[in-house]
Write an enzyme that holds these catalytic residues in place. Structure first.
Site, PDB file in Angstrom:
ATOM      1  N   SER A   1       0.856  -1.184   0.000  1.00  0.00           N
ATOM      2  CA  SER A   1       0.000   0.000   0.000  1.00  0.00           C
ATOM      3  C   SER A   1       0.892   1.234   0.000  1.00  0.00           C
ATOM      4  O   SER A   1       2.053   1.164   0.412  1.00  0.00           O
ATOM      5  CB  SER A   1      -0.895   0.010   1.235  1.00  0.00           C
ATOM      6  OG  SER A   1      -1.528   1.270   1.356  1.00  0.00           O
ATOM      7  N   HIS A   2       0.352   2.365  -0.445  1.00  0.00           N
ATOM      8  CA  HIS A   2       1.097   3.617  -0.376  1.00  0.00           C
ATOM      9  C   HIS A   2       1.399   4.003   1.070  1.00  0.00           C
ATOM     10  O   HIS A   2       2.341   4.728   1.334  1.00  0.00           O
ATOM     11  CB  HIS A   2       0.293   4.753  -1.042  1.00  0.00           C
ATOM     12  CG  HIS A   2       0.466   4.804  -2.525  1.00  0.00           C
ATOM     13  ND1 HIS A   2       0.120   3.762  -3.344  1.00  0.00           N
ATOM     14  CD2 HIS A   2       0.989   5.764  -3.336  1.00  0.00           C
ATOM     15  CE1 HIS A   2       0.398   4.088  -4.601  1.00  0.00           C
ATOM     16  NE2 HIS A   2       0.933   5.289  -4.617  1.00  0.00           N
ATOM     17  N   SER A   3       0.577   3.503   1.974  1.00  0.00           N
ATOM     18  CA  SER A   3       0.767   3.819   3.391  1.00  0.00           C
ATOM     19  C   SER A   3       1.264   2.586   4.138  1.00  0.00           C
ATOM     20  O   SER A   3       0.664   1.506   4.064  1.00  0.00           O
ATOM     21  CB  SER A   3      -0.565   4.278   3.982  1.00  0.00           C
ATOM     22  OG  SER A   3      -0.612   4.007   5.366  1.00  0.00           O
TER      23      SER A   3
ATOM     24  N   GLY B   1       3.904   6.287  -0.420  1.00  0.00           N
ATOM     25  CA  GLY B   1       4.376   5.823  -1.729  1.00  0.00           C
ATOM     26  C   GLY B   1       4.686   4.346  -1.658  1.00  0.00           C
ATOM     27  O   GLY B   1       4.412   3.687  -0.646  1.00  0.00           O
TER      28      GLY B   1
ATOM     29  N   ASP C   1      -2.406  -1.702  -3.829  1.00  0.00           N
ATOM     30  CA  ASP C   1      -3.499  -0.708  -3.871  1.00  0.00           C
ATOM     31  C   ASP C   1      -3.547   0.004  -5.234  1.00  0.00           C
ATOM     32  O   ASP C   1      -4.045  -0.584  -6.182  1.00  0.00           O
ATOM     33  CB  ASP C   1      -3.541   0.219  -2.640  1.00  0.00           C
ATOM     34  CG  ASP C   1      -2.316   1.094  -2.409  1.00  0.00           C
ATOM     35  OD1 ASP C   1      -1.391   1.060  -3.231  1.00  0.00           O
ATOM     36  OD2 ASP C   1      -2.307   1.836  -1.400  1.00  0.00           O
TER      37      ASP C   1
END
Lengths: 230, 126
Positions: free
Chosen positions: B8-10, B42, B66
């Site tokens: 995930s970006h997070s 990112g 994601d």
């Protein structure tokens, strides 16, 4: 160090310097239609590449370009890392036999293919592809059909990339973060296409310098031979 | 056993999704590979590639992602990693839960786990 690797290091330093100068501009472009990190990420990535100059200097050209790609993948976040770095890693294989017009065309085509494949973008989607595709097509045509020397072919490719960048202004983004903005993405220059154009300009400047220096040496030799004959 | 990597970006989101999936499948190797190395939002190919190697027990790894660059970095990580891995075209949380439950079963293979994750695409919630 081979002459090719030496030229590569020269080009990398120029590109790093250019990204550093244009960092705020690229980030500003990205802040309008993206996540405002393109300039910082690229500038940092290229600084790291230049830091590795000693390692790169010891490698044959294909390995050296692969090292550049891997460093960009590691240091540049977002989409620019895999797009720039991953495409360089793949395309580097085309330089295994060294650099000449044919391998340069093969490298450019492999770069474009990996880029479009990885990102899934088509021309007109307002991405790097809008600079890369016309540049690669033009370079290939100039070398293969018009028989131009690499430096002249690259100069045409840079012009084609510039037109590609301008073309992105009127486009509505269909890929990447900007596509979430829909119609609001129109009117802005694409940051990835713009940074690609800057990198190509610096590559051309490197080549022009080298060709210029070689011409000067030839002229000097010719001049010396003439004088010697008097 | 087939392993799972959640991208995930997070980093927080990836860890949270792993937490939810682990509750259903405690024995399945589940690795969170979210965020940038500096802690920012990112995705990072190196982080994902090491996640794949960590989750691999020899039967392969399914990678759940994601948005946007997560897909590109995960594809690149699959090429870079020293293990067999495949991306699932699935919503990241629902796909991770489906895949984890499936991977905990005795007959799960890499292919069947990818399929289980992708079945989550059609899940209707209401």
């Amino acid at each position: 160090m081979s002459e090719d690797t030496d030229a590569l290091l020269d080009a990398l330093e120029r590109i790093a310097e250019r990204f550093d100068e244009e960092q705020d501009y690229l980030t500003e472009l990205d802040s309008r239609i993206g996540d405002a990190d393109h300039g910082n990420n690229l500038a940092r990535g290229m600084r790291e590449v230049v830091e590795k100059r000693d390692e790169i200097a010891d490698e044959p050209l294909d390995e050296a370009v692969k090292t550049v790609g891997m460093t960009i993948v590691s240091e540049v976040g977002g989409s620019a890392g895999p797009l720039y770095g991953g495409s360089l890693m793949t395309a580097s294989q085309e330089l295994e036999g060294g650099l000449d017009e044919a391998s340069a065309v093969a490298f450019a085509e492999a770069y474009r293919e990996k880029l479009t494949d990885r990102g899934g973008a088509s021309p007109g989607d307002k991405t790097m592809v809008d600079a890369v595709k016309p540049a690669v097509d033009t370079f290939k045509r100039a070398v293969e059909e018009d028989d131009l020397p690499a430096v002249d072919a690259l100069a045409k490719a840079v012009d084609a990339a510039e037109r590609g960048v301008e073309y992105t202004v009127g486009l509505r983004a269909a890929k990447g973060r900007a596509s979430y903005l829909g119609i609001r993405s129109v009117g802005h220059r694409d940051p990835g296409a713009t940074s690609t154009y800057f990198a190509l300009q610096e590559l051309l400047a490197t080549l022009e310098d080298r060709v210029g220096a070689a011409d000067a040496t030839d002229a000097y030799a010719a001049d010396a031979a003439e004088r010697g004959g008097e | 056993m087939v392993g799972l990597v959640v991208v995930s970006h997070s980093a927080t989101a990836a860890a949270g999704i792993v937490e939810v999936a682990a509750e259903m499948a405690a024995d399945v190797p589940l690795v969170a590979a979210g965020g940038e190395p500096d802690g920012g939002i990112g995705t990072d190919a190196d982080t994902i590639a090491s996640g794949i190697e960590e989750a691999d027990e020899g039967d392969g790894v399914v990678v759940l992602v994601d948005l946007g660059s997560a897909v590109m970095n995960a594809e690149l990580a699959v090429e870079m990693a020293d293990a067999t891995a495949e991306l699932a075209d699935a919503p990241v949380l629902e796909g991770a839960v489906n895949a984890a439950v499936h991977a905990a079963g005795p007959k799960a293979t890499l292919e069947s786990t990818v399929d289980a994750a992708e079945e989550a695409r059609g899940m209707s919630k209401l």
